[in-house]
Design a protein around this motif. Structure first.
Motif, PDB file in Angstrom:
ATOM      1  N   TYR A 124       0.862  -1.191   0.000  1.00  0.00           N
ATOM      2  CA  TYR A 124       0.000   0.000   0.000  1.00  0.00           C
ATOM      3  C   TYR A 124       0.892   1.232   0.000  1.00  0.00           C
ATOM      4  N   GLU A 125       0.372   2.277  -0.644  1.00  0.00           N
ATOM      5  CA  GLU A 125       1.110   3.545  -0.699  1.00  0.00           C
ATOM      6  C   GLU A 125       0.571   4.452   0.407  1.00  0.00           C
ATOM      7  N   CYS A 126       1.414   4.797   1.381  1.00  0.00           N
ATOM      8  CA  CYS A 126       0.965   5.628   2.514  1.00  0.00           C
ATOM      9  C   CYS A 126       1.610   7.007   2.447  1.00  0.00           C
ATOM     10  N   ALA A 132      -2.324  16.831   4.239  1.00  0.00           N
ATOM     11  CA  ALA A 132      -1.319  16.727   3.171  1.00  0.00           C
ATOM     12  C   ALA A 132      -1.849  15.841   2.050  1.00  0.00           C
ATOM     13  N   GLY A 133      -2.666  16.453   1.177  1.00  0.00           N
ATOM     14  CA  GLY A 133      -3.179  15.741   0.003  1.00  0.00           C
ATOM     15  C   GLY A 133      -2.496  16.322  -1.215  1.00  0.00           C
ATOM     16  N   THR A 134      -3.152  17.328  -1.819  1.00  0.00           N
ATOM     17  CA  THR A 134      -2.519  18.049  -2.928  1.00  0.00           C
ATOM     18  C   THR A 134      -1.192  18.647  -2.447  1.00  0.00           C
ATOM     19  N   TYR A 368      -6.992  10.063  -7.304  1.00  0.00           N
ATOM     20  CA  TYR A 368      -5.751   9.501  -6.769  1.00  0.00           C
ATOM     21  C   TYR A 368      -4.603  10.094  -7.590  1.00  0.00           C
ATOM     22  N   ALA A 369      -3.445  10.228  -6.948  1.00  0.00           N
ATOM     23  CA  ALA A 369      -2.251  10.775  -7.617  1.00  0.00           C
ATOM     24  C   ALA A 369      -2.492  12.155  -8.218  1.00  0.00           C
ATOM     25  N   GLY A 370      -3.262  12.976  -7.516  1.00  0.00           N
ATOM     26  CA  GLY A 370      -3.395  14.365  -7.971  1.00  0.00           C
ATOM     27  C   GLY A 370      -4.768  14.681  -8.529  1.00  0.00           C
ATOM     28  N   THR A 371      -5.342  15.801  -8.069  1.00  0.00           N
ATOM     29  CA  THR A 371      -6.667  16.191  -8.559  1.00  0.00           C
ATOM     30  C   THR A 371      -6.530  16.894  -9.908  1.00  0.00           C
ATOM     31  N   MET A 372      -7.675  17.103 -10.534  1.00  0.00           N
ATOM     32  CA  MET A 372      -7.722  17.802 -11.825  1.00  0.00           C
ATOM     33  C   MET A 372      -7.090  19.192 -11.701  1.00  0.00           C
ATOM     34  N   GLU A 373      -7.429  19.880 -10.593  1.00  0.00           N
ATOM     35  CA  GLU A 373      -6.899  21.245 -10.413  1.00  0.00           C
ATOM     36  C   GLU A 373      -5.376  21.206 -10.301  1.00  0.00           C
ATOM     37  N   ALA A 374      -4.869  20.208  -9.549  1.00  0.00           N
ATOM     38  CA  ALA A 374      -3.415  20.107  -9.367  1.00  0.00           C
ATOM     39  C   ALA A 374      -2.740  19.890 -10.723  1.00  0.00           C
ATOM     40  N   ILE A 375      -3.349  19.039 -11.547  1.00  0.00           N
ATOM     41  CA  ILE A 375      -2.761  18.768 -12.866  1.00  0.00           C
ATOM     42  C   ILE A 375      -2.820  20.017 -13.744  1.00  0.00           C
ATOM     43  N   LEU A 393      -1.380  36.983  -2.853  1.00  0.00           N
ATOM     44  CA  LEU A 393      -2.765  36.890  -3.324  1.00  0.00           C
ATOM     45  C   LEU A 393      -3.367  35.546  -2.900  1.00  0.00           C
ATOM     46  N   HIS A 394      -2.542  34.486  -2.986  1.00  0.00           N
ATOM     47  CA  HIS A 394      -2.989  33.155  -2.598  1.00  0.00           C
ATOM     48  C   HIS A 394      -3.443  33.171  -1.131  1.00  0.00           C
ATOM     49  N   THR A 395      -2.611  33.804  -0.260  1.00  0.00           N
ATOM     50  CA  THR A 395      -2.952  33.874   1.170  1.00  0.00           C
ATOM     51  C   THR A 395      -4.264  34.627   1.360  1.00  0.00           C
TER      52      THR A 395
HETATM   53  C1  LIG Z   1      -9.599   6.799  -5.353  1.00  0.00           C
HETATM   54  C2  LIG Z   1      -8.482   7.367  -4.513  1.00  0.00           C
HETATM   55  C3  LIG Z   1      -7.421   6.560  -4.155  1.00  0.00           C
HETATM   56  C4  LIG Z   1      -6.366   7.080  -3.398  1.00  0.00           C
HETATM   57  N1  LIG Z   1      -5.361   6.245  -3.024  1.00  0.00           N
HETATM   58  C5  LIG Z   1      -4.353   6.721  -2.271  1.00  0.00           C
HETATM   59  C6  LIG Z   1      -3.326   5.837  -1.806  1.00  0.00           C
HETATM   60  O1  LIG Z   1      -3.351   4.630  -2.053  1.00  0.00           O
HETATM   61  N2  LIG Z   1      -2.318   6.352  -1.065  1.00  0.00           N
HETATM   62  C7  LIG Z   1      -2.252   7.682  -0.754  1.00  0.00           C
HETATM   63  O2  LIG Z   1      -1.289   8.083  -0.106  1.00  0.00           O
HETATM   64  N3  LIG Z   1      -3.242   8.537  -1.133  1.00  0.00           N
HETATM   65  C8  LIG Z   1      -4.287   8.086  -1.880  1.00  0.00           C
HETATM   66  N4  LIG Z   1      -5.300   8.934  -2.270  1.00  0.00           N
HETATM   67  C9  LIG Z   1      -5.269  10.321  -1.838  1.00  0.00           C
HETATM   68  C10 LIG Z   1      -5.034  11.303  -2.966  1.00  0.00           C
HETATM   69  O3  LIG Z   1      -3.698  11.315  -3.369  1.00  0.00           O
HETATM   70  C11 LIG Z   1      -5.518  12.658  -2.446  1.00  0.00           C
HETATM   71  O4  LIG Z   1      -6.920  12.548  -2.266  1.00  0.00           O
HETATM   72  C12 LIG Z   1      -5.211  13.775  -3.395  1.00  0.00           C
HETATM   73  O5  LIG Z   1      -3.841  14.036  -3.408  1.00  0.00           O
HETATM   74  C13 LIG Z   1      -5.975  15.051  -3.003  1.00  0.00           C
HETATM   75  O6  LIG Z   1      -5.827  15.344  -1.658  1.00  0.00           O
HETATM   76  P1  LIG Z   1      -7.084  15.636  -0.712  1.00  0.00           P
HETATM   77  O7  LIG Z   1      -8.097  14.574  -0.918  1.00  0.00           O
HETATM   78  O8  LIG Z   1      -6.562  15.860   0.663  1.00  0.00           O
HETATM   79  O9  LIG Z   1      -7.717  16.971  -1.276  1.00  0.00           O
HETATM   80  P2  LIG Z   1      -7.198  18.462  -1.014  1.00  0.00           P
HETATM   81  O10 LIG Z   1      -5.746  18.552  -1.318  1.00  0.00           O
HETATM   82  O11 LIG Z   1      -7.650  18.893   0.333  1.00  0.00           O
HETATM   83  O12 LIG Z   1      -7.994  19.241  -2.113  1.00  0.00           O
HETATM   84  C14 LIG Z   1      -9.381  19.547  -1.986  1.00  0.00           C
HETATM   85  C15 LIG Z   1      -9.812  20.305  -3.226  1.00  0.00           C
HETATM   86  O13 LIG Z   1      -9.075  21.545  -3.328  1.00  0.00           O
HETATM   87  C16 LIG Z   1      -8.389  21.617  -4.577  1.00  0.00           C
HETATM   88  N5  LIG Z   1      -7.077  22.255  -4.383  1.00  0.00           N
HETATM   89  C17 LIG Z   1      -6.136  21.924  -3.468  1.00  0.00           C
HETATM   90  N6  LIG Z   1      -5.061  22.732  -3.586  1.00  0.00           N
HETATM   91  C18 LIG Z   1      -5.324  23.592  -4.615  1.00  0.00           C
HETATM   92  C19 LIG Z   1      -4.599  24.662  -5.230  1.00  0.00           C
HETATM   93  N7  LIG Z   1      -3.385  25.006  -4.817  1.00  0.00           N
HETATM   94  N8  LIG Z   1      -5.196  25.308  -6.260  1.00  0.00           N
HETATM   95  C20 LIG Z   1      -6.434  24.961  -6.702  1.00  0.00           C
HETATM   96  N9  LIG Z   1      -7.166  23.960  -6.157  1.00  0.00           N
HETATM   97  C21 LIG Z   1      -6.623  23.286  -5.127  1.00  0.00           C
HETATM   98  C22 LIG Z   1      -8.218  20.172  -5.024  1.00  0.00           C
HETATM   99  O14 LIG Z   1      -8.099  20.067  -6.425  1.00  0.00           O
HETATM  100  C23 LIG Z   1      -9.514  19.532  -4.512  1.00  0.00           C
HETATM  101  O15 LIG Z   1     -10.567  19.747  -5.416  1.00  0.00           O
HETATM  102  C24 LIG Z   1      -6.368   8.439  -2.999  1.00  0.00           C
HETATM  103  C25 LIG Z   1      -7.453   9.244  -3.343  1.00  0.00           C
HETATM  104  C26 LIG Z   1      -8.506   8.721  -4.076  1.00  0.00           C
HETATM  105  C27 LIG Z   1      -9.670   9.592  -4.396  1.00  0.00           C
END
Ligand SMILES: Cc1cc2nc3c(=O)[nH]c(=O)nc-3n(C[C@H](O)[C@H](O)[C@H](O)COP(=O)(O)OP(=O)(O)OC[C@H]3O[C@@H](n4cnc5c(N)ncnc54)[C@H](O)[C@@H]3O)c2cc1C
Length: 408
Positions: A124-126, A132-134, A368-375, A393-395
């Motif tokens: 598993y990838e932790c 700490a998502g995006t 997973y591996a990055g949201t649409m916005e991040a990409i 401005l971000h702040t």
């Molecule tokens: C199906 C699935 C499987 C996954 N599997 C794993 C796994 O095996 N291991 C693991 O470690 N992780 C896993 N993840 C986690 C995944 O990597 C994170 O969900 C992802 O990185 C986004 O983080 P978050 O959910 O905390 O959202 P957040 O980072 O809190 O983002 C919330 C929203 O805000 C937007 N946002 C955030 N920052 C910005 C910015 N700077 N500018 C504009 N918009 C922004 C995002 O696009 C999103 O819409 C998984 C997620 C999913 C959905």
């Protein structure tokens, strides 16, 4: 660019198709492993494919692969996509394995790679944490050196997987640096190490994610992958493997074909659905989108093969198109099916075995591996050369949003 495949490559494609056609019953192909019985089935198939070297066809033979090139790996991915295969150890094969190839010690390669390529173990990838998502660099899980041990404490969330893992690939903070991403390190942690606990996190669409807790978990120096404090860069390098998959387009194409067949054979108001101009338009749009994704994915595979220097255009463009399709296509499919589209798998009246409804649910959280916005941010900055939002401005924006949240 050569759009065709050689005779040898077509032979490989046939060999793989024949293998899966024999091993994979039609009613299991593409069905997620939501029951124990199905999990056992997929685990068995993973081992069988591993014995033949099909799990990691691009890895050298000494590590259990077939030593094939990038185009051949693209073909193997396409065949797996066609058959709807999601290996129980997708993380070991696509994240940990490439990471160890690039940054692992000889000892680690000898120990882990054969186990992964033979399909025996599950990783598993932790990485992700509540804060700490995006913003992956913001990880707070800590690994502190005490004597000859590293002691890990913290929490990881959204960790995908419904199987019992053998190993965890953990990223943890080993230094308080500015910028934050210069203080992270990668560790291989045995999943049954004392101090590791897990809670299930059921997700939309029926798949399971997990929350992992690390409470004074001890590992040695030999658990570290790559260099101390370089984990973030190592992860970014291996994520690129995760994003070069040609299988997603192949799967989408097969599912679209099933929907087209359904539209040919189903009448609404006395006319086959396929004669409805709205339906035809939706089907055509999806077909075009999938073809764009397929070509973008093959472009990446081809550039890999040509040993071109790859960048965000290669990886993030396919990531972008696959996410865009994942968000928009389920809505179009739902519209085509009408009210039937909302019936889940197992429902007596569900069409296409409820796959459209399940697909819609799963893809609502498809990041997973990055949201649409991040990409989009990566593509805008690194490909189009657009300026980043100034930090000040971000702040201001973030503060305004938090204020609004408080008021709500
Ligand atoms: C199906 C699935 C499987 C996954 N599997 C794993 C796994 O095996 N291991 C693991 O470690 N992780 C896993 N993840 C986690 C995944 O990597 C994170 O969900 C992802 O990185 C986004 O983080 P978050 O959910 O905390 O959202 P957040 O980072 O809190 O983002 C919330 C929203 O805000 C937007 N946002 C955030 N920052 C910005 C910015 N700077 N500018 C504009 N918009 C922004 C995002 O696009 C999103 O819409 C998984 C997620 C999913 C959905």
């Amino acid at each position: 660019m050569e759009f065709g495949f050689t005779e040898e490559q077509e032979k490989l494609r046939k060999e793989l198709h024949d293998f899966y056609a024999t091993e994979l019953p039609e009613d299991v192909s593409g069905v997620p492993a939501l029951s124990r019985e199905l999990q056992d089935f997929w685990m068995d198939l993973q081992r069988k494919a591993g014995k033949k070297g099909y799990l990691a066809p691009g890895w050298p033979k000494e590590w259990g692969g077939l030593g094939l090139g990038h185009i051949e790996v693209g073909i193997a991915n396409e065949v797996e996509g066609y058959w709807g295969i999601a290996w129980p150890d997708g993380i070991g094969l696509h994240i940990v394995g490439p990471g160890l190839h690039l940054f692992g010690t000889e000892e680690q390669k000898k120990r882990f790679l054969p186990e992964i390529s033979s399909g025996e173990k599950i990783w598993y990838e932790c990485f992700t944490e509540p804060e700490a998502g995006t913003d992956e660099a913001n990880q707070q899980t800590r690994a502190v050196k005490k004597g000859d041990k590293w002691v890990i404490n913290g929490q990881k969330i959204y960790i995908t997987g419904g199987y019992k893992p053998d190993w965890l690939y953990v990223e943890a903070r080993t230094a308080d640096t500015i910028p934050k991403h210069r203080g992270l390190t990668l560790f291989c942690v045995k999943a049954d190490t004392p101090g590791v606990t897990v809670t299930a996190l059921p997700c939309m669409g029926g798949y399971r994610a997990n929350i992992f807790y690390f409470d004074n978990v001890e590992v040695g120096d030999d658990a570290i992958v790559g260099q101390i404090n370089q984990g973030f860069y190592h992860v970014m390098a291996t994520f690129e493997f995760e994003r070069s998959n040609t299988g997603i387009a192949a799967r989408a194409k097969r599912e679209l074909q099933e929907l087209i067949d359904f539209c040919r054979n189903t009448k609404r108001n006395g006319k086959p659905l396929i004669k409805d101009p709205m339906v035809r338009r939706a089907l055509a749009k999806m077909a075009i989108d999938i073809e764009v994704l397929r070509l973008a994915a093959w472009r990446t595979a081809w550039r890999f093969g040509e040993r071109k220097r790859l960048g965000p255009l290669d990886f993030d463009l396919t990531g972008f198109f696959s996410r865009l399709n994942a968000y928009t296509h389920p809505n179009l499919k739902m519209d085509i099916l009408g009210a039937y589209g909302q019936l889940p798998m197992g429902s007596k009246y569900a069409k296409l075995d409820g796959a459209i409804e399940r697909g819609w649910q799963v893809t609502r959280s498809y990041h997973y591996a990055g949201t649409m916005e991040a990409i989009k941010i990566v593509l805008a900055g690194r490909v189009l050369g657009l300026p980043r939002i100034p930090a000040k401005l971000h702040t201001t924006i973030m503060q305004a949003l938090q204020e609004k949240e408080k008021q709500a």
